[in-house]
Motif scaffolding. Structure first.
Motif, PDB file in Angstrom:
ATOM      1  N   ALA A 354      44.568  26.766   6.601  1.00  0.00           N
ATOM      2  CA  ALA A 354      45.713  26.188   5.742  1.00  0.00           C
ATOM      3  C   ALA A 354      46.583  27.171   5.503  1.00  0.00           C
ATOM      4  O   ALA A 354      47.754  27.120   4.990  1.00  0.00           O
ATOM      5  CB  ALA A 354      45.167  25.681   4.509  1.00  0.00           C
ATOM      6  N   GLY A 355      46.439  28.316   6.073  1.00  0.00           N
ATOM      7  CA  GLY A 355      47.427  29.411   6.057  1.00  0.00           C
ATOM      8  C   GLY A 355      47.797  30.096   4.838  1.00  0.00           C
ATOM      9  O   GLY A 355      48.917  30.777   4.633  1.00  0.00           O
ATOM     10  N   GLY A 356      47.087  29.523   3.771  1.00  0.00           N
ATOM     11  CA  GLY A 356      47.329  30.180   2.266  1.00  0.00           C
ATOM     12  C   GLY A 356      48.476  29.187   1.515  1.00  0.00           C
ATOM     13  O   GLY A 356      48.756  29.311   0.444  1.00  0.00           O
ATOM     14  N   ALA A 357      48.721  28.234   2.013  1.00  0.00           N
ATOM     15  CA  ALA A 357      49.568  27.067   1.299  1.00  0.00           C
ATOM     16  C   ALA A 357      48.695  26.641   0.126  1.00  0.00           C
ATOM     17  O   ALA A 357      47.722  26.096  -0.038  1.00  0.00           O
ATOM     18  CB  ALA A 357      49.716  25.714   2.377  1.00  0.00           C
ATOM     19  N   TYR A 358      49.860  26.551  -1.061  1.00  0.00           N
ATOM     20  CA  TYR A 358      49.204  26.389  -2.305  1.00  0.00           C
ATOM     21  C   TYR A 358      47.931  27.231  -2.652  1.00  0.00           C
ATOM     22  O   TYR A 358      47.008  26.734  -3.382  1.00  0.00           O
ATOM     23  CB  TYR A 358      48.856  24.940  -2.612  1.00  0.00           C
ATOM     24  N   PHE A 359      47.924  28.490  -1.956  1.00  0.00           N
ATOM     25  CA  PHE A 359      46.550  29.241  -2.091  1.00  0.00           C
ATOM     26  C   PHE A 359      45.392  28.982  -1.491  1.00  0.00           C
ATOM     27  O   PHE A 359      44.175  29.467  -1.484  1.00  0.00           O
ATOM     28  CB  PHE A 359      46.580  29.482  -3.466  1.00  0.00           C
ATOM     29  N   HIS A 360      45.391  27.847  -0.636  1.00  0.00           N
ATOM     30  CA  HIS A 360      44.108  27.425   0.132  1.00  0.00           C
ATOM     31  C   HIS A 360      44.105  28.107   1.375  1.00  0.00           C
ATOM     32  O   HIS A 360      45.055  28.099   2.110  1.00  0.00           O
ATOM     33  CB  HIS A 360      44.292  25.967   0.309  1.00  0.00           C
ATOM     34  N   GLU A 361      42.958  28.791   1.514  1.00  0.00           N
ATOM     35  CA  GLU A 361      42.636  28.902   2.936  1.00  0.00           C
ATOM     36  C   GLU A 361      42.290  27.978   3.964  1.00  0.00           C
ATOM     37  O   GLU A 361      42.592  27.916   5.163  1.00  0.00           O
ATOM     38  CB  GLU A 361      41.247  29.812   2.914  1.00  0.00           C
ATOM     39  N   ASP A 362      41.963  26.879   3.416  1.00  0.00           N
ATOM     40  CA  ASP A 362      41.304  25.448   4.088  1.00  0.00           C
ATOM     41  C   ASP A 362      41.477  24.490   3.038  1.00  0.00           C
ATOM     42  O   ASP A 362      41.382  24.516   1.847  1.00  0.00           O
ATOM     43  CB  ASP A 362      40.235  25.470   5.036  1.00  0.00           C
ATOM     44  N   PHE A 363      41.284  23.171   3.561  1.00  0.00           N
ATOM     45  CA  PHE A 363      41.194  21.821   2.865  1.00  0.00           C
ATOM     46  C   PHE A 363      39.726  21.283   2.759  1.00  0.00           C
ATOM     47  O   PHE A 363      39.646  20.154   2.672  1.00  0.00           O
ATOM     48  CB  PHE A 363      42.079  20.866   3.028  1.00  0.00           C
ATOM     49  N   ALA A 364      38.828  22.197   2.999  1.00  0.00           N
ATOM     50  CA  ALA A 364      37.470  21.701   3.124  1.00  0.00           C
ATOM     51  C   ALA A 364      36.769  20.613   1.831  1.00  0.00           C
ATOM     52  O   ALA A 364      36.303  19.836   1.950  1.00  0.00           O
ATOM     53  CB  ALA A 364      36.608  22.829   3.367  1.00  0.00           C
ATOM     54  N   GLU A 365      37.576  21.202   0.736  1.00  0.00           N
ATOM     55  CA  GLU A 365      37.227  20.727  -0.511  1.00  0.00           C
ATOM     56  C   GLU A 365      37.581  19.230  -0.527  1.00  0.00           C
ATOM     57  O   GLU A 365      37.043  18.286  -1.069  1.00  0.00           O
ATOM     58  CB  GLU A 365      37.316  21.434  -1.866  1.00  0.00           C
ATOM     59  N   HIS A 366      38.909  19.136  -0.173  1.00  0.00           N
ATOM     60  CA  HIS A 366      39.507  17.792   0.023  1.00  0.00           C
ATOM     61  C   HIS A 366      38.709  16.881   0.684  1.00  0.00           C
ATOM     62  O   HIS A 366      38.731  15.637   0.627  1.00  0.00           O
ATOM     63  CB  HIS A 366      41.187  18.112  -0.056  1.00  0.00           C
ATOM     64  N   ARG A 367      38.385  17.552   1.801  1.00  0.00           N
ATOM     65  CA  ARG A 367      37.500  16.648   2.876  1.00  0.00           C
ATOM     66  C   ARG A 367      36.442  16.205   2.340  1.00  0.00           C
ATOM     67  O   ARG A 367      35.895  15.075   2.639  1.00  0.00           O
ATOM     68  CB  ARG A 367      37.382  17.556   4.230  1.00  0.00           C
TER      69      ARG A 367
END
Length: 684
Positions: A354-367
């Protein structure tokens, strides 16, 4: 009587120049479906005559020489359809109203039509029914997902803002065309934001109520549900959305009072959002969310309540024995009737970096949250984006077919995991959209249709989309898929997204305060003070990859450019690819100027190269903005255009001015030459 018929007939012959030309097609429907049929054909770029018949299929053959189509309602499945060839024409057999409309759209597509944009449809020179043995006939079609729709992000002054949020006859007609476009691309849900201008202004509320209720009536007739987005807390309301409470004393009464303003609007669904970058105490959050849900459902029985589960890795809480929980996940503890909509941003997926968007490395938690709901058999929606706008994509401008690839990849991998884990399938997908110019209609077109019938691949969906454009369309489809692959590799996997994106003064200030939305990048002044080893890594990881992206995009453009077909649709794709090439080369040239300066060379040549790409991009923008789809293009490119959003200008203003480019050039010239150039704020 026979004498009168002869006279009328003779008069018709003698006055033939004044007689009505024959329609392009005849559609037979029962009286029950006449209104829907009339709505369906109203926006077509050719004349389709709707004729009422008690037995539509039996009327086929009454107009020799014209394509004739009969609607035959089948109550077995409301959104299913089947096309059949009959002696006098074709039969669309399907559920009413959706299946009949979807089937007719599919039949028109088989005749060369494409419903690309709400304001523009690709139409063949003449309509002719497919041959009897055409594979379009005899196939049963049923929806993959129950809910397939668009969230129109009317907090921004995009095309849909004017249609849905500003009362008026022409804006109502625009809203109807957007809903019609959603239907023809197999959607069944449309949602948008209300703005806070109607709070405390009964006259404004009443005018908007009349406007929105007319939209809702039209949508319901077409088989489309409508939803409204509101903010729960005014303190987190950053973009003038309609909000429900300030959160202080008397908040419960305030919620009831503000919901009452929405009486009579005709919404089927209420989405409650919780802002960005700030949060309330968990107990208060849940109490007021529950109160809003109870009040809304009590006021409008049958209303669906949903909640946007946003992103923001820096907002975490401990609650009910769970630690380090993303703030927006508190919805899990709220009223069980609330349907969570799992949101991701930009073109990032649930599965990749996720490139650091909104400080996220990825959106695994949302998944994981999405899968938890599917595992429990509870309703849940996936709610990704096909444009972000704010200094990121179409406002730059950049053309980003990677959105098509990313949205398809999300669904492909969700389907894979659901099957592997034995979970219930995902049944709801609503796309967050922020504008359709610069080819951004393509991602909504493909995504909507993919959730009615899953394509063999995203590449095949792109080829099908452009098939009526012949050799030019084939070349353009190849270019789109090649560039989408390149963009996925470089913008997502290699984290080049922030280099193609822009940065305005507000974003820069946000980074200083630790408020991050779009991913961060190394700025020219930071590169200027790097040690040599870090500069070499920057050259390898950023500049060499920007070159590869530009080279690959230019190669794709060259495959499209020589085609003789000058279709307006192909021209839009060409312009998008061209502006992408100039953007990547412009950015790389500015950074190379910085490297030249810090390493004792002459930066002037690289700055001049960047200036050349800026001027070339300006030519592309002028050409594209001379042929925008929207019927009021002056609105969407205007430097100043009054509206009720936070942004009193057209959403493509910065794209029209190339403001982000000018800002970066001025910053670099000031850094290298102490030029004293004015640095535009480009503040969205």
């Amino acid at each position: 009587m026979r004498r009168l018929s002869f006279v009328v007939g003779l008069a018709s012959v003698l006055l033939g120049c004044e007689s009505e030309p024959p329609p392009a097609m005849v559609l037979y429907a029962t009286a029950d479906h006449e209104a829907v049929a009339a709505d369906f054909v109203a926006s077509l770029p050719y004349d389709v005559a709707v004729r009422v018949e008690e037995a539509p299929a039996e009327a086929l053959g009454a107009e020799p020489g014209l394509p004739e189509v009969a609607w035959v309602a089948d109550g077995a499945c409301a959104e299913c359809f089947r096309l059949e060839r009959a002696a006098g024409g074709a039969v669309v057999r399907g559920g009413a109203p959706n299946g009949l409309q979807y089937g007719t759209a599919a039949l028109l597509e088989a005749m060369g039509t494409r419903f690309y944009h709400p304001e523009r449809t690709l139409a063949p020179d003449a309509l002719a029914l497919p041959a009897e043995d055409d594979p379009v006939f005899g196939v049963a079609h049923a929806p993959e997902m129950e809910v397939r729709g668009l969230h129109l992000h009317t907090l921004h002054p995009i095309e849909a803002y004017y249609a849905f949020c500003e009362p008026g006859a022409e804006n109502l007609a625009r809203a109807e065309r957007i809903i019609d476009w959603v239907v023809k691309n197999r959607g069944n849900y449309v949602q948008w934001w209300l703005l806070d201008d109607i709070q405390g202004d009964p006259a404004a509320a009443e005018a908007l109520r009349a406007h929105v209720s007319a939209i809702a009536d039209y949508a319901h007739r077409r088989g489309v549900r409508v939803g409204v987005g509101v903010q729960l807390f005014s303190g987190a309301n950053l973009q003038k959305a309609f909000d429900l409470t300030g959160g202080g004393e008397g908040a419960e009464a305030e919620i009831a009072e503000r919901l009452a303003v929405l009486d009579g609007f005709g919404f089927d669904s209420l989405q409650i959002s919780f802002g960005e970058f700030s949060g309330e105490e968990p107990d208060r959050f849940i109490a007021l969310l529950d109160r809003a849900t109870e009040e809304a459902i009590g006021r409008w029985p049958g209303l669906e309540v949903t909640a946007s589960v946003h992103v923001g890795d820096e907002l975490r809480v401990d609650y009910m024995g769970e630690t380090d929980l993303i703030y927006y996940f508190l919805v899990r503890f709220a009223d069980e009737r609330i349907v969570p909509w799992i949101h991701t941003v930009m073109y990032y997926t649930l599965f990749d970096d996720a490139g650091g968007a909104y400080f996220h490395e990825d959106f695994a938690e949302h998944r994981g949250y999405l899968y938890d709901r599917l595992r429990e058999g509870e309703p849940v929606a996936y709610f990704p984006e096909t444009a972000y706008w704010v200094a990121f994509d179409n406002s730059v401008p950049t053309y980003l077919p990677v959105y098509i690839r990313a949205r398809w990849r999300d669904q492909a991998l969700i389907r894979r995991d659901v099957e592997a884990m034995g979970l219930a399938p995902l049944e709801q997908h609503v796309t967050f959209t922020s504008g359709w110019e610069w080819g951004y209609w393509q991602q909504d077109y493909v995504t909507l249709r993919s959730h009615y019938e899953w394509p063999e691949s995203w590449e095949s969906a792109v080829r099908e989309m452009l098939a009526p454009l012949g050799a030019g369309g084939e070349a353009a489809a190849g270019a789109i898929t090649d560039v989408a692959d390149l963009q996925f590799e470089h913008l997502i996997e290699n984290r080049l997204a922030p280099y193609l994106a822009g940065r305005d003064a507000t974003i820069d200030a946000g980074f200083e305060m630790g408020i991050v939305a779009a991913p961060d990048r190394i700025e020219p002044d930071e590169l200027h003070v790097m040690i040599e080893a870090d500069r070499r890594r920057f050259e390898e990881n950023v500049l060499a990859r920007l070159d590869a992206l530009a080279d690959g995009t230019e190669a794709a453009l060259e495959e499209v450019a020589p085609v003789a077909d000058q279709s307006r649709w192909i021209a839009e794709i060409r312009d998008g690819l061209a502006v992408d090439v100039h953007r990547a080369r412009f950015v790389a040239a500015l950074y190379r100027a910085v490297l030249a300066d810090v390493e004792g060379g002459d930066p002037e040549a690289a700055v001049e190269e960047a200036q050349g790409h800026l001027e070339a991009a300006r030519v592309v923008v002028e050409r594209r903005h001379a042929d925008l789809h929207d019927p009021a293009p002056e609105q969407i490119v205007a430097r100043r255009f009054p509206n009720e959003t936070l942004y009193n200008y057209g959403y493509l203003r910065e794209a029209n001015l190339l403001c982000f480019w000018e800002r970066e050039l001025a910053q670099t010239r000031n850094l290298l030459f102490d030029a004293g150039d004015r640095v535009p704020g480009c503040v969205l």
